[in-house]
Design a protein around this motif. Structure first.
Motif, mmCIF file in Angstrom:
data_model
loop_
_atom_site.group_PDB
_atom_site.id
_atom_site.type_symbol
_atom_site.label_atom_id
_atom_site.label_comp_id
_atom_site.label_asym_id
_atom_site.label_seq_id
_atom_site.Cartn_x
_atom_site.Cartn_y
_atom_site.Cartn_z
ATOM 1 N N PRO A 12 0.706 -1.359 0.089
ATOM 2 C CA PRO A 12 0.156 -0.170 0.151
ATOM 3 C C PRO A 12 0.635 1.387 0.243
ATOM 4 O O PRO A 12 1.936 1.463 0.571
ATOM 5 C CB PRO A 12 -0.572 -0.204 1.375
ATOM 6 C CG PRO A 12 0.151 -0.746 2.246
ATOM 7 C CD PRO A 12 0.804 -1.571 1.336
ATOM 8 N N VAL A 13 0.650 2.316 -0.882
ATOM 9 C CA VAL A 13 1.286 3.493 -0.645
ATOM 10 C C VAL A 13 0.363 4.679 -0.561
ATOM 11 O O VAL A 13 -0.654 4.784 -1.289
ATOM 12 C CB VAL A 13 2.180 3.823 -1.978
ATOM 13 C CG1 VAL A 13 3.438 2.878 -1.839
ATOM 14 C CG2 VAL A 13 1.422 3.707 -3.264
ATOM 15 N N GLU A 16 3.992 8.404 -1.209
ATOM 16 C CA GLU A 16 5.293 7.991 -0.882
ATOM 17 C C GLU A 16 6.040 8.480 -2.165
ATOM 18 O O GLU A 16 7.129 7.549 -2.533
ATOM 19 C CB GLU A 16 5.193 6.416 -0.735
ATOM 20 C CG GLU A 16 4.329 6.086 0.397
ATOM 21 C CD GLU A 16 4.881 6.490 1.856
ATOM 22 O OE1 GLU A 16 5.859 7.063 1.777
ATOM 23 O OE2 GLU A 16 4.462 5.596 2.657
ATOM 24 N N ASP A 45 -3.578 4.333 -2.379
ATOM 25 C CA ASP A 45 -4.513 4.521 -1.529
ATOM 26 C C ASP A 45 -4.827 6.089 -1.492
ATOM 27 O O ASP A 45 -4.669 6.982 -0.538
ATOM 28 C CB ASP A 45 -3.874 4.336 -0.130
ATOM 29 C CG ASP A 45 -5.285 4.322 1.035
ATOM 30 O OD1 ASP A 45 -6.441 4.391 0.714
ATOM 31 O OD2 ASP A 45 -4.745 4.266 2.324
ATOM 32 N N GLY A 75 -7.221 4.492 4.067
ATOM 33 C CA GLY A 75 -6.468 3.689 5.126
ATOM 34 C C GLY A 75 -5.637 2.320 4.928
ATOM 35 O O GLY A 75 -6.151 1.739 4.083
ATOM 36 N N HIS A 76 -4.748 2.339 5.659
ATOM 37 C CA HIS A 76 -3.569 1.199 5.329
ATOM 38 C C HIS A 76 -4.317 -0.119 5.364
ATOM 39 O O HIS A 76 -4.003 -0.936 4.342
ATOM 40 C CB HIS A 76 -2.867 1.619 6.830
ATOM 41 C CG HIS A 76 -1.682 0.489 6.961
ATOM 42 N ND1 HIS A 76 -1.458 0.131 8.147
ATOM 43 C CD2 HIS A 76 -0.768 0.087 6.104
ATOM 44 C CE1 HIS A 76 -0.192 -0.712 8.165
ATOM 45 N NE2 HIS A 76 0.153 -0.693 6.705
ATOM 46 N N ARG A 134 8.201 5.965 19.185
ATOM 47 C CA ARG A 134 7.095 5.130 18.458
ATOM 48 C C ARG A 134 7.274 3.610 18.877
ATOM 49 O O ARG A 134 6.587 2.940 19.022
ATOM 50 C CB ARG A 134 7.525 5.187 17.000
ATOM 51 C CG ARG A 134 6.704 6.246 16.345
ATOM 52 C CD ARG A 134 5.296 6.138 16.198
ATOM 53 N NE ARG A 134 4.882 5.391 15.363
ATOM 54 C CZ ARG A 134 4.568 5.779 14.213
ATOM 55 N NH1 ARG A 134 4.910 6.878 13.806
ATOM 56 N NH2 ARG A 134 4.112 4.837 13.185
ATOM 57 N N ARG A 199 13.434 -4.307 12.114
ATOM 58 C CA ARG A 199 12.683 -3.386 11.101
ATOM 59 C C ARG A 199 13.403 -1.814 11.449
ATOM 60 O O ARG A 199 13.918 -1.334 12.318
ATOM 61 C CB ARG A 199 11.297 -3.172 12.329
ATOM 62 C CG ARG A 199 10.375 -2.311 11.441
ATOM 63 C CD ARG A 199 9.120 -2.495 11.997
ATOM 64 N NE ARG A 199 7.915 -1.315 11.621
ATOM 65 C CZ ARG A 199 7.271 -1.520 10.517
ATOM 66 N NH1 ARG A 199 7.328 -2.713 9.611
ATOM 67 N NH2 ARG A 199 6.285 -0.615 10.411
HETATM 68 N N1 UDP Z 1 -0.403 3.798 3.880
HETATM 69 C C1 UDP Z 1 -1.479 3.699 3.458
HETATM 70 N N2 UDP Z 1 -2.691 4.631 3.374
HETATM 71 C C2 UDP Z 1 -2.894 5.430 4.657
HETATM 72 C C3 UDP Z 1 -1.527 5.560 5.508
HETATM 73 C C4 UDP Z 1 -0.555 4.648 5.132
HETATM 74 O O1 UDP Z 1 -1.675 2.828 2.213
HETATM 75 O O2 UDP Z 1 -3.843 5.953 4.849
HETATM 76 C C5 UDP Z 1 0.624 3.113 3.636
HETATM 77 C C6 UDP Z 1 2.212 4.076 3.812
HETATM 78 O O3 UDP Z 1 2.257 4.468 2.411
HETATM 79 C C7 UDP Z 1 3.005 3.042 3.877
HETATM 80 C C8 UDP Z 1 2.326 1.838 4.752
HETATM 81 O O4 UDP Z 1 0.854 2.243 4.668
HETATM 82 O O5 UDP Z 1 3.336 2.437 2.763
HETATM 83 C C9 UDP Z 1 2.627 2.183 6.285
HETATM 84 O O6 UDP Z 1 2.390 3.548 6.513
HETATM 85 P P1 UDP Z 1 3.373 4.087 7.534
HETATM 86 O O7 UDP Z 1 4.619 4.049 7.547
HETATM 87 O O8 UDP Z 1 2.891 5.680 7.771
HETATM 88 O O9 UDP Z 1 3.050 3.393 8.945
HETATM 89 P P2 UDP Z 1 3.920 3.113 10.072
HETATM 90 O O10 UDP Z 1 5.250 2.311 9.762
HETATM 91 O O11 UDP Z 1 4.103 4.342 10.827
HETATM 92 O O12 UDP Z 1 2.870 1.974 11.039
#
Ligand code: UDP
Ligand code: MG
Length: 318
Positions: A12-13, A16, A45, A75-76, A134, A199
């Motif tokens: 998902p992007v 980015e 997304d 959303g993710h 985080r 990670r």
């Molecule tokens: N992402 C998405 N939709 C959203 C928020 C994030 O597709 O509404 C994607 C984002 O581009 C990334 C992945 O989900 O590839 C994880 O997001 P992020 O790194 O911001 O999350 P974290 O690592 O902080 O949990």
């Protein structure tokens, strides 16, 4: 008819553009190190930057790169769901698009899956290079989730994973709207294995999930996989009621022995009793609402605008 590749990877992007090139540069060889028969599905997304355009540029060079464009930002977890539904591989992987999940680990997952005849292999974070704050939030979240959900082995295991099609179908058959895929994947069962990895820091750009959205994701995870919140009400209510009856004896003694302050007995016990009884019934009500809530929401999880895969002829007019 769509052909079924050996491996699909869903990424998902959301805005980015800074890291799409690096992402493709690292991910393609990482997949090609274990299979040449793959598809790499990016789910856009609802990005408002050049992410989709950049992905389509890569697609011109490599048709295995595909793009699923959603109608807005969902959303993710919804974006992952969309990509998983459009994937066709016998084995399907999920990986975040910010290179925090190192693509090279996919090969270890694949090898482990074939060597040990597993159906799901997910990444477990053995360490993390992200920011302190985080790490603390996500540590708390995993601690809570482990102690409230009735799922084993979920600790520290996130989205980064590969699964066989049977598992994918099980995960996708769970249609709940408030989705937390690592939880659904654990709830599906099957033979699960784990690969440890460190990670990384995000490669570029800012985290797309704000603290608010992480908090709400944690809420979704806890509320959809455990009854703890309503149980707390119920337990407090019961405890309050029991203590009240104990206190009742004391009130009686205080009254009889004349130790009670005037006016105290006519207000305080009543308030206390009503408070506990209310909590008790709120808890019971909560049990019903919780069950009901799980069933009723029925909106689609996402809307797709277009899927750029091998059969679209008019790709130019996007
Ligand atoms: N992402 C998405 N939709 C959203 C928020 C994030 O597709 O509404 C994607 C984002 O581009 C990334 C992945 O989900 O590839 C994880 O997001 P992020 O790194 O911001 O999350 P974290 O690592 O902080 O949990
Ligand atoms: Mg990230």
């Amino acid at each position: 008819m769509r052909t079924c590749p050996v491996f699909s990877l869903v990424i998902p992007v959301y805005n980015e553009e800074k890291l799409i090139d690096e992402l493709v540069r690292r991910t393609v060889p990482a997949i090609e190190s274990f299979t040449a028969d793959y598809e790499l599905i990016f789910v856009d997304d609802g990005s408002t930057d050049r992410s989709a355009e950049l992905i389509l540029q890569h697609r011109k060079k490599n048709k295995k790169v595909k793009l699923l464009s959603l109608s807005r930002n969902f959303g993710h977890q919804a974006a992952y769901t969309a990509g998983l539904e459009y994937s066709a591989g016998d084995i399907v992987g999920m990986m975040d698009g910010d290179l925090q999940d190192p693509p090279e680990v996919l090969r270890d997952m694949y090898n482990k899956m074939t060597a040990e005849d597993l159906e799901v292999v997910s990444g477990i974070r053995s360490g993390r290079r992200g920011s302190r704050r985080r790490n603390l939030t996500s540590g708390i979240f995993h601690f809570l989730f482990r102690h409230t959900g009735n799922l084993e082995n979920i600790e520290n295991s996130g989205n980064f994973s590969i699964m066989k099609r049977v598992v994918l179908e099980a995960v996708l058959s769970m249609r709940e709207k408030v989705r937390y895929i690592p939880g659904l994947r654990a709830a599906a069962g099957f033979r699960q294995g784990y690969v440890e990895y460190v990670r990384d820091d995000r490669y570029g750009g800012k985290p797309k999930m704000t603290f608010k959205s992480l908090f709400s994701l944690a809420g979704d995870a806890i509320f959809s996989f455990s009854k703890l919140p309503v149980r707390i009400c119920l337990i407090l209510g019961i405890a309050g009621t029991v203590i009240f009856f104990g206190a009742g004896i004391y009130f009686l003694i205080a009254k009889i022995s004349g130790a009670a302050v005037p006016g105290w007995l006519s207000t305080f016990p009543g308030l206390y009793f009503l408070g506990s009884i209310q909590l008790l019934f709120l808890g019971i009500l909560g049990e019903y609402i919780y069950r009901n809530y799980k069933e009723t929401q029925n909106r689609p999880i996402y809307f797709a605008r277009k899927f750029y895969d091998e059969h679209d002829e008019n790709e130019e007019d996007q």
